[in-house]
Design a protein around this motif. Structure first.
Motif, PDB file in Angstrom:
ATOM      1  N   UNK A 489       0.868  -1.333  -0.047  1.00  0.00           N
ATOM      2  CA  UNK A 489       0.046   0.040   0.058  1.00  0.00           C
ATOM      3  C   UNK A 489       0.973   1.294   0.097  1.00  0.00           C
ATOM      4  N   UNK A 490       1.773   1.078   0.924  1.00  0.00           N
ATOM      5  CA  UNK A 490       2.866   2.340   0.698  1.00  0.00           C
ATOM      6  C   UNK A 490       3.492   2.749  -0.396  1.00  0.00           C
ATOM      7  N   UNK A 491       4.141   1.591  -1.184  1.00  0.00           N
ATOM      8  CA  UNK A 491       4.659   1.758  -2.103  1.00  0.00           C
ATOM      9  C   UNK A 491       3.889   2.382  -3.217  1.00  0.00           C
ATOM     10  N   UNK A 492       2.679   1.732  -3.523  1.00  0.00           N
ATOM     11  CA  UNK A 492       1.719   2.251  -4.402  1.00  0.00           C
ATOM     12  C   UNK A 492       1.232   3.669  -4.328  1.00  0.00           C
ATOM     13  N   UNK A 493       1.035   4.139  -3.236  1.00  0.00           N
ATOM     14  CA  UNK A 493       0.611   5.325  -2.689  1.00  0.00           C
ATOM     15  C   UNK A 493       1.804   6.400  -3.079  1.00  0.00           C
ATOM     16  N   UNK A 494       3.027   6.128  -2.573  1.00  0.00           N
ATOM     17  CA  UNK A 494       4.076   7.039  -2.826  1.00  0.00           C
ATOM     18  C   UNK A 494       4.613   7.282  -4.224  1.00  0.00           C
ATOM     19  N   UNK A 495       4.477   6.107  -4.975  1.00  0.00           N
ATOM     20  CA  UNK A 495       4.748   6.012  -6.570  1.00  0.00           C
ATOM     21  C   UNK A 495       3.856   7.005  -7.349  1.00  0.00           C
ATOM     22  N   UNK A 496       2.597   7.033  -6.856  1.00  0.00           N
ATOM     23  CA  UNK A 496       1.715   8.100  -7.573  1.00  0.00           C
ATOM     24  C   UNK A 496       1.906   9.498  -7.095  1.00  0.00           C
ATOM     25  N   UNK A 497       1.738   9.598  -5.781  1.00  0.00           N
ATOM     26  CA  UNK A 497       1.570  10.709  -5.175  1.00  0.00           C
ATOM     27  C   UNK A 497       2.921  11.576  -4.697  1.00  0.00           C
ATOM     28  N   UNK A 498       3.996  10.862  -4.533  1.00  0.00           N
ATOM     29  CA  UNK A 498       5.370  11.504  -4.007  1.00  0.00           C
ATOM     30  C   UNK A 498       5.613  12.695  -4.947  1.00  0.00           C
ATOM     31  N   UNK A 499       5.805  12.411  -6.261  1.00  0.00           N
ATOM     32  CA  UNK A 499       6.178  13.548  -7.130  1.00  0.00           C
ATOM     33  C   UNK A 499       5.251  14.621  -7.168  1.00  0.00           C
ATOM     34  N   UNK A 500       3.908  14.584  -6.884  1.00  0.00           N
ATOM     35  CA  UNK A 500       2.823  15.668  -6.880  1.00  0.00           C
ATOM     36  C   UNK A 500       3.258  16.507  -5.729  1.00  0.00           C
ATOM     37  N   UNK A 558      -8.329   3.298 -16.177  1.00  0.00           N
ATOM     38  CA  UNK A 558      -7.475   2.850 -15.278  1.00  0.00           C
ATOM     39  C   UNK A 558      -6.742   3.625 -14.253  1.00  0.00           C
ATOM     40  N   UNK A 559      -6.123   4.609 -14.952  1.00  0.00           N
ATOM     41  CA  UNK A 559      -5.271   5.727 -14.407  1.00  0.00           C
ATOM     42  C   UNK A 559      -5.955   6.387 -13.206  1.00  0.00           C
ATOM     43  N   UNK A 560      -7.386   6.671 -13.554  1.00  0.00           N
ATOM     44  CA  UNK A 560      -8.277   7.362 -12.846  1.00  0.00           C
ATOM     45  C   UNK A 560      -8.418   6.616 -11.493  1.00  0.00           C
ATOM     46  N   UNK A 561      -8.740   5.296 -11.706  1.00  0.00           N
ATOM     47  CA  UNK A 561      -8.975   4.367 -10.466  1.00  0.00           C
ATOM     48  C   UNK A 561      -7.506   4.310  -9.414  1.00  0.00           C
ATOM     49  N   UNK A 562      -6.380   4.177 -10.149  1.00  0.00           N
ATOM     50  CA  UNK A 562      -5.110   4.297  -9.522  1.00  0.00           C
ATOM     51  C   UNK A 562      -5.220   5.502  -8.698  1.00  0.00           C
ATOM     52  N   UNK A 563      -5.242   6.614  -9.117  1.00  0.00           N
ATOM     53  CA  UNK A 563      -5.161   7.870  -8.310  1.00  0.00           C
ATOM     54  C   UNK A 563      -6.114   7.913  -7.239  1.00  0.00           C
ATOM     55  N   UNK A 564      -7.420   7.441  -7.678  1.00  0.00           N
ATOM     56  CA  UNK A 564      -8.305   7.412  -6.721  1.00  0.00           C
ATOM     57  C   UNK A 564      -7.830   6.622  -5.380  1.00  0.00           C
ATOM     58  N   UNK A 565      -7.458   5.364  -5.677  1.00  0.00           N
ATOM     59  CA  UNK A 565      -6.985   4.388  -4.469  1.00  0.00           C
ATOM     60  C   UNK A 565      -5.703   4.982  -3.790  1.00  0.00           C
ATOM     61  N   UNK A 566      -4.783   5.561  -4.541  1.00  0.00           N
ATOM     62  CA  UNK A 566      -3.602   6.184  -3.850  1.00  0.00           C
ATOM     63  C   UNK A 566      -4.203   7.232  -3.154  1.00  0.00           C
ATOM     64  N   UNK A 567      -5.053   7.954  -3.221  1.00  0.00           N
ATOM     65  CA  UNK A 567      -5.586   9.172  -2.465  1.00  0.00           C
ATOM     66  C   UNK A 567      -6.196   8.703  -1.166  1.00  0.00           C
TER      67      UNK A 567
END
Length: 570
Positions: A489-500, A558-567
């Motif tokens: 969970x942590x890796x998935x979240x950081x991969x998408x949101x850390x750059x932002x 697919x990308x929208x779902x990934x961002x939704x879950x990461x948030x």
């Protein structure tokens, strides 16, 4: 003495005119008067003797009787020596106000009648005192002999016909000396007790319901430190089906002795719960440290009930808001950072850590949440393990994999057992509970804990002072997130949101907030721009920057779902 005893004693010259249904009233003394308003000389329970010289017209009878009833007089005896027969208007007034009225003939003087009543009252008081001392001795013998609270209350009920119970502030029936109280009546009494405490009423608290009168006496613990540690929510009350305010001092003394014995039992229960608390704290500390699931399972095995079928565990998260403490949103100063509340995810250190209290507010809320969970989960087939955590508490509830248990059984039990809190917790206190699905493996406990906190957050957003949310009310994506290992969970979240987040920190931008608003508006450019109060072109620039930094395309589902879950994993 009772009024009935005066009439049954065969005293000549006294005849009852009205009030036969009220003859079981107790008489504590006698007062002779012809004043229009003798209330200042009455303390309640007196037999009033009068020559009726206060009466000049029929309206005086109504006024005189109303004054006597208001002052708590037990009865009225009217002599006919001075003014003749008792007038009908006095008889009617006494009947209306349910005040027993007797006529005293000429041959019976008020002095003789007063002497008879005083002698009878003194004799009965002496007899009562001897009986009370003997009952105190038997109560102590029953307690030291291991009879338990039910046995002690049963002794009181059989010996002196006092119907009594012990209830917790949640309405749990701890012990009974008479027929069991139904759940609805226990809820009514729990709310009455809480309401009386909220308005700082003096005990005993009285409640009239369904044609019955109950008195509630808070049980004071002998150990003052225990009361301070647990707070008011650990309080038990001795409930008696009578208005004990009218009891003589000796009879009240028996209740005081009974309350002390109940306090001893409350202290014993408290001592037993400490072991479960330490075990719960150890398990949560192991979860937080990322310990091997085998070590966690071994620790839980100590508390597992002896059962042929595999044991499952449900986790309950409790968040408490106490006005005036740091976890109260209204108490934060403008511009101050938000307080540390019940965590958003069990993956964070605050969620799974053993209780580390950093303020008196956390101590108060954590102890309150722990006590409420312990009371609500008491008397289950297997003992729950409960630990305080910051501004809340966590309970591990054992069950059977082959049992009836739907996943929401514990949630339903909590709703029923804590129903007395709804609308009456007092002082703005709010309790929010979340319940996970049952899990059978130690490596699934972290996900279950996160699921319970998610449910508690949903409960916290609902109106009312008390709310329970079971795992069945959670969205499916929450269950998926809770089941995944924390590292994933942590890796998935950081991969998408850390750059932002890094870009926002460097440029004082709002890319993360823009992304959340864009998804919340279902990808609508106009609605999202209106919500953010920016031009559509500005929104398009921000979304383009998000796609460039993450190498994702927000036009793809697919990308929208990934961002939704990461948030949701933040």
């Amino acid at each position: 003495m009772r009024l009935r005893a005066l009439l049954d004693a065969g005293v000549p010259g006294i005849r009852l005119l009205t009030g036969e249904d009220e003859l079981d009233r107790g008489v504590r003394g006698v007062m002779t008067t012809d004043l229009n308003d003798p209330s200042r000389y009455l303390s309640g329970g007196e037999l009033v003797l009068t020559g009726m010289l206060w009466r000049s017209d029929p309206a005086d009878s109504e006024n005189f009787v109303r004054v006597l009833v208001g002052a708590g007089a037990a009865g009225l005896a009217a002599g006919i020596t001075e003014v003749g027969p008792v007038p009908d208007d006095l008889v009617e007034a006494c009947a209306r106000h349910r005040l027993p009225l007797s006529m005293v003939d000429e041959e019976m003087s008020f002095a003789r009648l007063t002497e008879f009543v005083v002698r009878r009252v003194s004799t009965e008081r002496a007899s009562d005192l001897t009986a009370v001392v003997d009952r105190h001795r038997r109560l102590v013998q029953a307690a030291t002999g291991g009879a338990g609270l039910d046995g002690i209350l049963g002794l009181v009920a059989a010996d002196i016909d006092i119907r009594c119970w012990v209830l917790s502030l949640t309405g749990r029936q701890v012990a009974a000396g008479a027929d069991l109280l139904d759940a609805e009546l226990r809820t009514v009494l729990a709310r009455a007790h809480l309401a009386a405490r909220a308005r700082r009423a003096r005990p005993p608290y009285r409640e009239r319901t369904a044609g019955r009168v109950f008195s509630m006496l808070p049980v004071d613990r002998d150990d003052g430190s225990l009361a301070a540690e647990q707070g008011v929510w650990s309080e038990w009350s001795l409930v008696v089906e009578e208005d004990v305010a009218d009891w003589p001092e000796q009879r009240r003394g028996l209740l005081d002795e009974l309350a002390r014995l109940v306090a001893v039992e409350a202290d014993r229960v408290e001592d037993n719960r400490r072991l479960g608390r330490r075990l719960a704290e150890d398990v949560l500390a192991l979860l937080n440290s990322g310990a091997d699931p085998g070590e966690i399972a071994a620790r839980l095995r100590v508390a597992e009930p002896a059962a042929a079928s595999p044991v499952t565990w449900q986790l309950v998260a409790a968040a408490v808001t106490v006005p005036g403490t740091p976890n109260d949103p209204q108490s934060a100063a403008p511009g101050s950072p938000p307080p540390t509340r019940a965590p958003r995810t069990a993956g964070s250190e605050a969620a799974a850590a053993a209780p580390v209290h950093t303020s008196s507010g956390a101590n108060t809320a954590g102890r309150m949440a722990r006590t409420l969970l312990e009371e609500a989960l008491a008397d289950l087939p297997s003992e729950a393990l409960v630990a305080a955590i910051g501004y809340g508490a966590v309970a591990l509830v054992p069950g059977s994999a082959d049992g009836p248990g739907s996943s929401d059984d514990v949630a339903a039990e909590l709703r029923a057992r804590l129903a007395g809190l709804e609308g009456s917790a007092g002082d703005g206190i709010r309790l929010s509970l979340g319940v996970s699905a049952p899990v059978a493996r130690a490596d699934a406990l972290r996900g279950a804990l996160e699921e319970a906190w998610h449910a508690a957050r949903i409960a916290e957003g609902r109106p009312g002072s008390f709310e329970v949310v079971g795992h069945g009310e959670l969205a499916s994506h929450v269950l998926v997130l809770a089941a995944a290992p924390e590292g994933v969970r942590r890796g998935f979240r950081d991969r998408l949101l850390s750059p932002l987040s890094a870009y926002d920190a460097r440029h004082q931008a709002d890319l993360v907030a823009t992304l959340e608003a864009f998804l919340d508006c279902d990808g609508s450019w106009t609605r999202c721009a209106a919500r953010l109060h920016v031009h559509v072109n500005t929104l398009r620039y921000r979304i383009g920057r998000i796609e460039e930094l993450t190498q994702r395309d927000l036009s793809r589902l697919e990308d929208k779902v990934d961002f939704f879950l990461a948030l949701r994993l933040r």
